[in-house]
Write a protein that holds these residues in place. Structure first.
Motif, PDB file in Angstrom:
ATOM      1  N   GLY A  20      33.213  45.744  42.719  1.00  0.00           N
ATOM      2  CA  GLY A  20      33.593  46.786  43.649  1.00  0.00           C
ATOM      3  C   GLY A  20      33.628  48.128  42.942  1.00  0.00           C
ATOM      4  N   ALA A  21      34.739  48.848  43.084  1.00  0.00           N
ATOM      5  CA  ALA A  21      34.864  50.163  42.450  1.00  0.00           C
ATOM      6  C   ALA A  21      35.370  50.063  41.014  1.00  0.00           C
ATOM      7  CB  ALA A  21      35.813  51.038  43.269  1.00  0.00           C
ATOM      8  N   ARG A  22      35.700  48.863  40.574  1.00  0.00           N
ATOM      9  CA  ARG A  22      36.288  48.692  39.239  1.00  0.00           C
ATOM     10  C   ARG A  22      35.216  48.346  38.207  1.00  0.00           C
ATOM     11  NH1 ARG A  22      40.354  43.974  37.178  1.00  0.00           N
ATOM     12  NH2 ARG A  22      40.905  44.932  35.185  1.00  0.00           N
ATOM     13  N   THR A  23      35.120  49.155  37.162  1.00  0.00           N
ATOM     14  CA  THR A  23      34.176  48.904  36.077  1.00  0.00           C
ATOM     15  C   THR A  23      34.833  48.009  35.038  1.00  0.00           C
ATOM     16  OG1 THR A  23      33.056  51.020  36.398  1.00  0.00           O
ATOM     17  CG2 THR A  23      32.784  49.944  34.256  1.00  0.00           C
ATOM     18  N   ILE A  24      34.243  46.835  34.775  1.00  0.00           N
ATOM     19  CA  ILE A  24      34.799  45.868  33.823  1.00  0.00           C
ATOM     20  C   ILE A  24      34.138  46.022  32.454  1.00  0.00           C
ATOM     21  CG2 ILE A  24      35.225  43.428  33.355  1.00  0.00           C
ATOM     22  CD1 ILE A  24      36.750  44.563  35.747  1.00  0.00           C
ATOM     23  N   LEU A  25      32.821  46.176  32.434  1.00  0.00           N
ATOM     24  CA  LEU A  25      32.089  46.462  31.206  1.00  0.00           C
ATOM     25  C   LEU A  25      31.415  47.810  31.375  1.00  0.00           C
ATOM     26  CD1 LEU A  25      30.378  43.001  30.532  1.00  0.00           C
ATOM     27  CD2 LEU A  25      32.529  43.863  29.573  1.00  0.00           C
ATOM     28  N   ASP A  26      31.617  48.691  30.401  1.00  0.00           N
ATOM     29  CA  ASP A  26      31.162  50.071  30.540  1.00  0.00           C
ATOM     30  C   ASP A  26      30.189  50.408  29.414  1.00  0.00           C
ATOM     31  OD1 ASP A  26      30.839  52.721  31.118  1.00  0.00           O
ATOM     32  OD2 ASP A  26      32.934  53.293  30.815  1.00  0.00           O
ATOM     33  N   SER A  27      28.903  50.173  29.667  1.00  0.00           N
ATOM     34  CA  SER A  27      27.833  50.542  28.729  1.00  0.00           C
ATOM     35  C   SER A  27      28.054  49.943  27.335  1.00  0.00           C
ATOM     36  CB  SER A  27      27.706  52.062  28.624  1.00  0.00           C
ATOM     37  OG  SER A  27      27.382  52.619  29.881  1.00  0.00           O
ATOM     38  N   ILE A  28      28.154  48.613  27.293  1.00  0.00           N
ATOM     39  CA  ILE A  28      28.394  47.910  26.034  1.00  0.00           C
ATOM     40  C   ILE A  28      27.108  47.836  25.213  1.00  0.00           C
ATOM     41  CG2 ILE A  28      29.002  45.699  24.974  1.00  0.00           C
ATOM     42  CD1 ILE A  28      31.387  47.070  26.175  1.00  0.00           C
ATOM     43  N   THR A  29      27.167  48.352  23.994  1.00  0.00           N
ATOM     44  CA  THR A  29      26.069  48.227  23.035  1.00  0.00           C
ATOM     45  C   THR A  29      26.585  47.435  21.841  1.00  0.00           C
ATOM     46  OG1 THR A  29      24.909  50.235  23.707  1.00  0.00           O
ATOM     47  CG2 THR A  29      24.568  49.471  21.440  1.00  0.00           C
ATOM     48  N   LEU A  30      25.894  46.325  21.519  1.00  0.00           N
ATOM     49  CA  LEU A  30      26.397  45.402  20.500  1.00  0.00           C
ATOM     50  C   LEU A  30      25.235  44.713  19.808  1.00  0.00           C
ATOM     51  CD1 LEU A  30      28.723  43.740  19.191  1.00  0.00           C
ATOM     52  CD2 LEU A  30      28.558  42.196  21.162  1.00  0.00           C
ATOM     53  N   ASP A  31      25.326  44.626  18.484  1.00  0.00           N
ATOM     54  CA  ASP A  31      24.389  43.839  17.684  1.00  0.00           C
ATOM     55  C   ASP A  31      25.183  42.850  16.847  1.00  0.00           C
ATOM     56  OD1 ASP A  31      21.652  45.022  18.118  1.00  0.00           O
ATOM     57  OD2 ASP A  31      22.706  46.829  17.478  1.00  0.00           O
ATOM     58  N   ILE A  32      24.831  41.577  16.943  1.00  0.00           N
ATOM     59  CA  ILE A  32      25.414  40.546  16.086  1.00  0.00           C
ATOM     60  C   ILE A  32      24.272  39.872  15.347  1.00  0.00           C
ATOM     61  CG2 ILE A  32      26.785  38.445  15.971  1.00  0.00           C
ATOM     62  CD1 ILE A  32      28.080  39.214  18.618  1.00  0.00           C
ATOM     63  N   PRO A  33      24.214  39.992  14.026  1.00  0.00           N
ATOM     64  CA  PRO A  33      23.150  39.327  13.268  1.00  0.00           C
ATOM     65  C   PRO A  33      23.244  37.812  13.389  1.00  0.00           C
ATOM     66  CG  PRO A  33      24.285  40.981  11.930  1.00  0.00           C
ATOM     67  CD  PRO A  33      25.095  40.797  13.166  1.00  0.00           C
ATOM     68  N   ALA A  34      22.117  37.147  13.246  1.00  0.00           N
ATOM     69  CA  ALA A  34      22.095  35.689  13.295  1.00  0.00           C
ATOM     70  C   ALA A  34      23.006  35.122  12.222  1.00  0.00           C
ATOM     71  CB  ALA A  34      20.671  35.175  13.097  1.00  0.00           C
ATOM     72  N   GLY A  35      23.820  34.135  12.608  1.00  0.00           N
ATOM     73  CA  GLY A  35      24.687  33.447  11.671  1.00  0.00           C
ATOM     74  C   GLY A  35      26.039  34.089  11.469  1.00  0.00           C
ATOM     75  N   GLN A  36      26.288  35.238  12.080  1.00  0.00           N
ATOM     76  CA  GLN A  36      27.587  35.898  11.905  1.00  0.00           C
ATOM     77  C   GLN A  36      28.617  35.319  12.868  1.00  0.00           C
ATOM     78  OE1 GLN A  36      28.293  40.237  12.937  1.00  0.00           O
ATOM     79  NE2 GLN A  36      28.514  40.374  10.712  1.00  0.00           N
ATOM     80  N   PHE A  37      29.874  35.222  12.406  1.00  0.00           N
ATOM     81  CA  PHE A  37      30.987  34.757  13.229  1.00  0.00           C
ATOM     82  C   PHE A  37      31.800  35.979  13.622  1.00  0.00           C
ATOM     83  CE2 PHE A  37      33.923  30.925  13.828  1.00  0.00           C
ATOM     84  CZ  PHE A  37      34.721  31.571  14.758  1.00  0.00           C
ATOM     85  N   VAL A  38      31.804  36.279  14.921  1.00  0.00           N
ATOM     86  CA  VAL A  38      32.490  37.455  15.458  1.00  0.00           C
ATOM     87  C   VAL A  38      33.588  36.997  16.409  1.00  0.00           C
ATOM     88  CG1 VAL A  38      32.227  39.552  16.833  1.00  0.00           C
ATOM     89  CG2 VAL A  38      30.420  38.871  15.238  1.00  0.00           C
ATOM     90  N   ALA A  39      34.759  37.612  16.282  1.00  0.00           N
ATOM     91  CA  ALA A  39      35.849  37.375  17.232  1.00  0.00           C
ATOM     92  C   ALA A  39      36.012  38.610  18.109  1.00  0.00           C
ATOM     93  CB  ALA A  39      37.149  37.069  16.503  1.00  0.00           C
ATOM     94  N   LEU A  40      36.278  38.374  19.387  1.00  0.00           N
ATOM     95  CA  LEU A  40      36.443  39.453  20.363  1.00  0.00           C
ATOM     96  C   LEU A  40      37.862  39.404  20.910  1.00  0.00           C
ATOM     97  CD1 LEU A  40      35.174  41.743  22.084  1.00  0.00           C
ATOM     98  CD2 LEU A  40      34.526  39.971  23.750  1.00  0.00           C
ATOM     99  N   LEU A  41      38.634  40.459  20.636  1.00  0.00           N
ATOM    100  CA  LEU A  41      40.003  40.590  21.107  1.00  0.00           C
ATOM    101  C   LEU A  41      40.075  41.594  22.242  1.00  0.00           C
ATOM    102  CD1 LEU A  41      41.835  40.921  17.665  1.00  0.00           C
ATOM    103  CD2 LEU A  41      42.096  38.991  19.245  1.00  0.00           C
ATOM    104  N   GLY A  42      41.133  41.475  23.035  1.00  0.00           N
ATOM    105  CA  GLY A  42      41.370  42.445  24.098  1.00  0.00           C
ATOM    106  C   GLY A  42      42.497  41.968  24.981  1.00  0.00           C
ATOM    107  N   ARG A  43      43.150  42.914  25.595  1.00  0.00           N
ATOM    108  CA  ARG A  43      44.215  42.544  26.523  1.00  0.00           C
ATOM    109  C   ARG A  43      43.640  41.870  27.763  1.00  0.00           C
ATOM    110  NH1 ARG A  43      47.314  48.322  25.846  1.00  0.00           N
ATOM    111  NH2 ARG A  43      45.175  48.961  25.449  1.00  0.00           N
ATOM    112  N   SER A  44      44.493  41.208  28.529  1.00  0.00           N
ATOM    113  CA  SER A  44      44.051  40.572  29.775  1.00  0.00           C
ATOM    114  C   SER A  44      43.413  41.614  30.679  1.00  0.00           C
ATOM    115  CB  SER A  44      45.242  39.915  30.487  1.00  0.00           C
ATOM    116  OG  SER A  44      45.755  38.857  29.715  1.00  0.00           O
ATOM    117  N   GLY A  45      42.252  41.265  31.226  1.00  0.00           N
ATOM    118  CA  GLY A  45      41.554  42.177  32.115  1.00  0.00           C
ATOM    119  C   GLY A  45      40.676  43.193  31.418  1.00  0.00           C
TER     120      GLY A  45
END
Length: 240
Positions: A20-45
């Motif tokens: 709807g009018a709510r933007t959840i992801l806003d122009s996300i640019t991300l590179d993760i090299p092969a074999g890397q272990f990445v953790a993603l933190l964030g508050r609820s929502g």
């Protein structure tokens, strides 16, 4: 868009998602090299699970003119083990896979400590054992990318510690690229080579974790990283 290139981890350019009018992801640019272990933190929502679903190909309404590339062989493990109660353990591990992976399914069960339980029913397993089956299933066909959405969030503290050790060993053996979504700052620092923070649909922190493979929460550097991340999440004042 999937790719067959083993060297690819994850690549996004200007990835957006709105409800709807709510933007959840806003122009996300991300590179993760092969074999890397990445953790993603964030508050609820904050959009963590939305981003993971987009990378998993489970959300076809992501927007933007940019790029979304992940390996073709991608698997997902969720907080709920999602085992089929009418299928035995080995059948759950092999669900949707060719018969040629029968031996691989048995090998993955042995790796997660469930050798000999191939014919058990899911209801006969503890919550931790069910998540071990889910991990075995996620790795049975040697994926290039493993997406994990709070896979240990429903487990008790002692079981979580054991599962951290298990996941670390499995990732070292099978070497997929990993994106782990979690609310647990200590879990992120314990497991990942790099920690991201997602806030209001944007990546606000991208922090490499330069610690030994076996990490001591009492280490001053561990505690400094912890305070930095808690500050980014608005839990404590930001670290100096």
């Amino acid at each position: 868009m999937a790719s067959n290139h083993r060297e690819l981890g994850v690549q996004t350019r200007d990835l957006s998602r709105s409800f709807g009018a709510r933007t959840i992801l806003d122009s996300i640019t991300l590179d993760i090299p092969a074999g890397q272990f990445v953790a993603l933190l964030g508050r609820s929502g904050s959009g963590k699970s939305t981003l993971l679903r987009a990378l998993a190909g489970l959300d076809h309404d992501v927007e933007g003119s940019g790029t979304l590339r992940v390996p073709e062989k991608t698997s997902v493990v969720f907080q709920d083990s999602r085992l089929l109660p009418w299928q035995r353990v080995l059948a759950n591990v092999l669900f949707g896979q060719p018969r040629s992976l029968h031996a691989a399914g048995q090998a993955r069960l042995a790796e997660v400590g469930l050798a000999g339980r191939e014919r058990a029913w899911p209801a006969e397993l503890s919550g931790g054992e069910q998540q071990r089956v889910a991990l075995a299933r996620s790795l049975v066909d040697e994926p290039d990318l493993l997406l994990a959405d709070e896979p240990f969030g429903a487990l008790d503290a002692l079981t979580r510690i054991k599962m951290h050790e298990l996941l670390r060993d499995l990732i070292a053996r099978h070497t997929p690229t990993v994106l782990l979504v979690t609310h647990d700052v200590d879990e992120a620092i314990t497991l990942a080579q790099r920690v991201l923070v997602l806030d209001a649909g944007r990546l606000t922190v991208d922090l490499p974790i330069d610690l030994p493979a076996r990490r001591d929460p009492g280490d001053p550097e561990f505690q400094h990283i912890r305070r930095t991340l808690l500050g980014a999440l608005g839990v404590v004042p930001a670290a100096a």
